[in-house]
Scaffold this motif. Structure first.
Motif, mmCIF file in Angstrom:
data_model
loop_
_atom_site.group_PDB
_atom_site.id
_atom_site.type_symbol
_atom_site.label_atom_id
_atom_site.label_comp_id
_atom_site.label_asym_id
_atom_site.label_seq_id
_atom_site.Cartn_x
_atom_site.Cartn_y
_atom_site.Cartn_z
ATOM 1 N N PRO A 97 0.801 -1.231 0.000
ATOM 2 C CA PRO A 97 0.000 0.000 0.000
ATOM 3 C C PRO A 97 0.827 1.270 0.000
ATOM 4 C CG PRO A 97 0.032 -0.988 2.194
ATOM 5 C CD PRO A 97 0.708 -1.963 1.278
ATOM 6 N N LEU A 98 2.146 1.167 0.216
ATOM 7 C CA LEU A 98 2.986 2.362 0.252
ATOM 8 C C LEU A 98 3.356 2.852 -1.147
ATOM 9 C CD1 LEU A 98 5.409 1.419 3.169
ATOM 10 C CD2 LEU A 98 3.337 2.822 3.278
ATOM 11 N N ARG A 99 3.120 2.044 -2.155
ATOM 12 C CA ARG A 99 3.483 2.426 -3.523
ATOM 13 C C ARG A 99 2.209 2.546 -4.352
ATOM 14 N NH1 ARG A 99 9.038 1.183 -4.069
ATOM 15 N NH2 ARG A 99 9.020 2.566 -5.874
ATOM 16 N N SER A 100 2.033 3.655 -5.041
ATOM 17 C CA SER A 100 0.843 3.888 -5.853
ATOM 18 C C SER A 100 1.040 3.307 -7.247
ATOM 19 C CB SER A 100 0.572 5.393 -5.949
ATOM 20 O OG SER A 100 -0.434 5.658 -6.896
ATOM 21 N N LYS A 101 0.141 2.391 -7.641
ATOM 22 C CA LYS A 101 0.295 1.785 -8.959
ATOM 23 C C LYS A 101 -0.031 2.771 -10.079
ATOM 24 C CE LYS A 101 -4.265 -0.378 -9.570
ATOM 25 N NZ LYS A 101 -4.944 -1.689 -9.805
ATOM 26 N N ALA A 102 -0.641 3.921 -9.742
ATOM 27 C CA ALA A 102 -0.894 4.942 -10.764
ATOM 28 C C ALA A 102 0.404 5.445 -11.378
ATOM 29 C CB ALA A 102 -1.674 6.103 -10.157
ATOM 30 N N ARG A 103 1.509 5.332 -10.617
ATOM 31 C CA ARG A 103 2.813 5.751 -11.136
ATOM 32 C C ARG A 103 3.352 4.752 -12.159
ATOM 33 N NH1 ARG A 103 5.479 9.617 -9.469
ATOM 34 N NH2 ARG A 103 7.490 8.662 -9.950
ATOM 35 N N LYS A 104 2.713 3.614 -12.266
ATOM 36 C CA LYS A 104 3.133 2.585 -13.213
ATOM 37 C C LYS A 104 1.969 2.301 -14.163
ATOM 38 C CE LYS A 104 7.264 1.504 -11.449
ATOM 39 N NZ LYS A 104 8.515 1.440 -12.207
ATOM 40 N N PRO A 105 1.848 3.054 -15.250
ATOM 41 C CA PRO A 105 0.689 2.895 -16.141
ATOM 42 C C PRO A 105 0.514 1.484 -16.689
ATOM 43 C CG PRO A 105 1.855 4.926 -16.643
ATOM 44 C CD PRO A 105 2.712 4.172 -15.665
ATOM 45 N N LEU A 106 1.600 0.742 -16.842
ATOM 46 C CA LEU A 106 1.461 -0.641 -17.318
ATOM 47 C C LEU A 106 0.808 -1.515 -16.252
ATOM 48 C CD1 LEU A 106 4.887 -1.118 -19.140
ATOM 49 C CD2 LEU A 106 2.643 -0.687 -20.164
ATOM 50 N N VAL A 107 1.212 -1.344 -15.008
ATOM 51 C CA VAL A 107 0.609 -2.097 -13.907
ATOM 52 C C VAL A 107 -0.849 -1.688 -13.718
ATOM 53 C CG1 VAL A 107 0.711 -2.563 -11.420
ATOM 54 C CG2 VAL A 107 2.827 -2.401 -12.749
ATOM 55 N N MET A 211 21.270 7.501 -3.796
ATOM 56 C CA MET A 211 20.790 7.402 -2.426
ATOM 57 C C MET A 211 19.272 7.325 -2.321
ATOM 58 S SD MET A 211 23.457 6.954 -0.723
ATOM 59 C CE MET A 211 22.866 7.071 0.965
ATOM 60 N N PHE A 212 18.513 7.876 -3.288
ATOM 61 C CA PHE A 212 17.105 7.509 -3.210
ATOM 62 C C PHE A 212 16.831 6.205 -3.940
ATOM 63 C CE2 PHE A 212 16.437 9.526 -7.303
ATOM 64 C CZ PHE A 212 16.892 10.836 -7.241
ATOM 65 N N GLY A 213 17.777 5.767 -4.774
ATOM 66 C CA GLY A 213 17.647 4.462 -5.405
ATOM 67 C C GLY A 213 17.824 3.312 -4.436
ATOM 68 N N VAL A 214 18.831 3.387 -3.555
ATOM 69 C CA VAL A 214 19.076 2.272 -2.641
ATOM 70 C C VAL A 214 17.968 2.136 -1.594
ATOM 71 C CG1 VAL A 214 21.576 2.212 -2.965
ATOM 72 C CG2 VAL A 214 20.612 3.706 -1.202
ATOM 73 N N TYR A 215 17.327 3.250 -1.261
ATOM 74 C CA TYR A 215 16.186 3.150 -0.341
ATOM 75 C C TYR A 215 14.984 2.530 -1.048
ATOM 76 C CZ TYR A 215 18.513 5.666 3.429
ATOM 77 O OH TYR A 215 19.368 6.014 4.456
ATOM 78 N N SER A 216 14.797 2.850 -2.331
ATOM 79 C CA SER A 216 13.753 2.187 -3.110
ATOM 80 C C SER A 216 14.015 0.693 -3.187
ATOM 81 C CB SER A 216 13.691 2.776 -4.528
ATOM 82 O OG SER A 216 13.178 4.080 -4.519
ATOM 83 N N ASN A 217 15.276 0.323 -3.425
ATOM 84 C CA ASN A 217 15.623 -1.093 -3.500
ATOM 85 C C ASN A 217 15.367 -1.809 -2.179
ATOM 86 O OD1 ASN A 217 16.474 -0.660 -6.118
ATOM 87 N ND2 ASN A 217 18.634 -0.538 -5.607
ATOM 88 N N THR A 218 15.577 -1.101 -1.079
ATOM 89 C CA THR A 218 15.311 -1.694 0.232
ATOM 90 C C THR A 218 13.836 -2.018 0.376
ATOM 91 O OG1 THR A 218 17.157 -0.474 1.216
ATOM 92 C CG2 THR A 218 15.483 -1.316 2.733
ATOM 93 N N ASN A 219 12.990 -1.119 -0.102
ATOM 94 C CA ASN A 219 11.549 -1.364 -0.031
ATOM 95 C C ASN A 219 11.118 -2.469 -0.996
ATOM 96 O OD1 ASN A 219 8.735 -0.296 0.837
ATOM 97 N ND2 ASN A 219 8.632 -0.323 -1.391
ATOM 98 N N ASP A 220 11.807 -2.569 -2.148
ATOM 99 C CA ASP A 220 11.398 -3.490 -3.211
ATOM 100 C C ASP A 220 12.146 -4.810 -3.183
ATOM 101 O OD1 ASP A 220 9.816 -1.379 -4.000
ATOM 102 O OD2 ASP A 220 11.085 -0.786 -5.685
ATOM 103 N N VAL A 221 12.766 -5.129 -2.071
ATOM 104 C CA VAL A 221 13.680 -6.261 -2.017
ATOM 105 C C VAL A 221 13.014 -7.580 -2.399
ATOM 106 C CG1 VAL A 221 13.335 -6.566 0.482
ATOM 107 C CG2 VAL A 221 15.432 -7.404 -0.604
ATOM 108 N N GLU A 222 11.803 -7.817 -1.938
ATOM 109 C CA GLU A 222 11.168 -9.098 -2.231
ATOM 110 C C GLU A 222 10.850 -9.236 -3.715
ATOM 111 O OE1 GLU A 222 11.060 -11.520 -0.186
ATOM 112 O OE2 GLU A 222 11.909 -10.275 1.411
ATOM 113 N N GLY A 223 10.336 -8.169 -4.315
ATOM 114 C CA GLY A 223 10.044 -8.214 -5.746
ATOM 115 C C GLY A 223 11.299 -8.398 -6.577
#
Length: 334
Positions: A97-107, A211-223
């Motif tokens: 729920p922390l990521r908005s799929k509207a930012r990903k038009p394909l999703v 540095m905002f990339g590695v924090y994104s990767n931390t959130n997206d680790v499972e995917g």
């Protein structure tokens, strides 16, 4: 009877977004942080006042337009790959729920893969034409600047598509190099020169996307793990990732400190950058002490923007008011 008919009616559909807005979302046009490097190139080449020409200004504008096109192509292709391999569906789906799929038009289903690919390749072609125009108009064409821009164009299109560089362990290095080239290449075209101080700024600018990339990767680790995308966060333990990001934060500060101590940058440069250092520390504490990774990621954008402002001020102080223009304009044309 009337109530039952009303109850069975479908709710009115939300108004559809225009294709322009959807393509802007696909190209992440709202994430303008990558484009701020042009201010560093401008402020480093602006002095002495009166020497900067309209021609140089047009070169910077063309380069900026080209980099916007190239980066929109890169992130659109990244979205295509992320949609196809399922990582974006995992990272932006209902379980996150922390990521908005509207930012990903394909999703979100508002654009198709063929539409995204057409957009990406049109942007890539536009980037080539705009950068070629900038080079043709430029008063200087050092070989290193042309190679840097050409290399960035080629590698950006292979970042997560084609060769999929980011799927082979080079994501973090690429993000720093991306930011650095967006500073040094336009500077080279308008001045023909190069300097250690500018390179320090370029690397620090590259640390912003990192540095905002590695924090994104931390959130997206499972995917990322599920599709074999080897970010550091996906390869190491949670503690190891925290140590890695802490080391990156310290390295960013040390780059400025060493540059000031060795004379590559003015002695006061590291002091001027302390507000950004303090905010970077806050980012780390938010992410790995409070455990709020997404807020920490957003703080990363603030750090990057503040750093650009401070480095721009440094260029104005060094070259404009303190009369040390050699710090930003040394080197020979190639």
């Amino acid at each position: 009877m009337t109530d039952s008919i009303a109850a069975g009616r479908a709710a009115p559909a939300a108004p559809a977004e225009s294709l322009t807005r959807l393509y802007a979302r696909l190209g992440k046009l709202d994430v303008y942080d990558y484009y701020l490097g042009i201010f560093l190139a401008l402020s480093a080449s602006l002095f002495p006042l009166g020497a900067f020409t309209v021609r140089q200004g047009l070169v910077l504008l063309l380069f900026l337009a080209g980099e916007i096109a190239v980066l929109m192509a890169m992130v659109a292709l990244d979205d295509v790959t992320g949609f196809r391999d399922g990582s974006d569906i995992a990272n932006y789906g209902p379980d996150n729920p922390l990521r908005s799929k509207a930012r990903k038009p394909l999703v979100a289903g508002t654009l198709t893969v063929p539409q995204a690919l057409r957009f990406a390749w049109i942007c890539a072609a536009a980037g080539v034409l705009l950068w070629a125009g900038a080079a043709a108009l430029a008063p200087h064409r050092p070989l290193w600047a042309l190679l840097a821009a050409g290399g960035l164009w080629a590698v950006s299109l292979q970042y997560s598509y084609g060769l999929k560089i980011s799927y082979h362990g080079f994501q973090e290095v690429f993000l720093v190099a991306l930011g650095a080239v967006l500073v040094i290449a336009p500077y080279g075209l308008v001045t023909g020169g190069f300097s250690g101080f500018l390179m320090v700024q370029a690397v620090l600018f590259g640390f912003g996307p990192l540095m905002f990339g590695v924090y994104s990767n931390t959130n997206d680790v499972e995917g990322d793990r599920s599709v074999g995308r080897p970010t550091v966060a996906a390869l190491v333990s949670e503690r190891g990732n925290a140590v890695f990001i802490g080391a990156l934060s310290a390295t960013e500060f040390l780059i400025g400190l060493v540059a000031s101590v060795t004379g590559v940058a003015p002695w006061w440069f590291t002091l001027l950058m302390l507000p950004a250092t303090a905010l970077r520390t806050r980012q780390y504490l938010t992410g790995f002490v409070r455990g709020d990774i997404m807020t920490a990621r957003r703080t990363g954008f603030a750090v990057h923007r503040l750093s650009v402002v401070l480095m721009t001020v440094a260029n104005v102080l060094a070259a404009g008011f303190l009369g040390t223009s050699d710090l930003t304009s040394t080197g020979a044309a190639g």
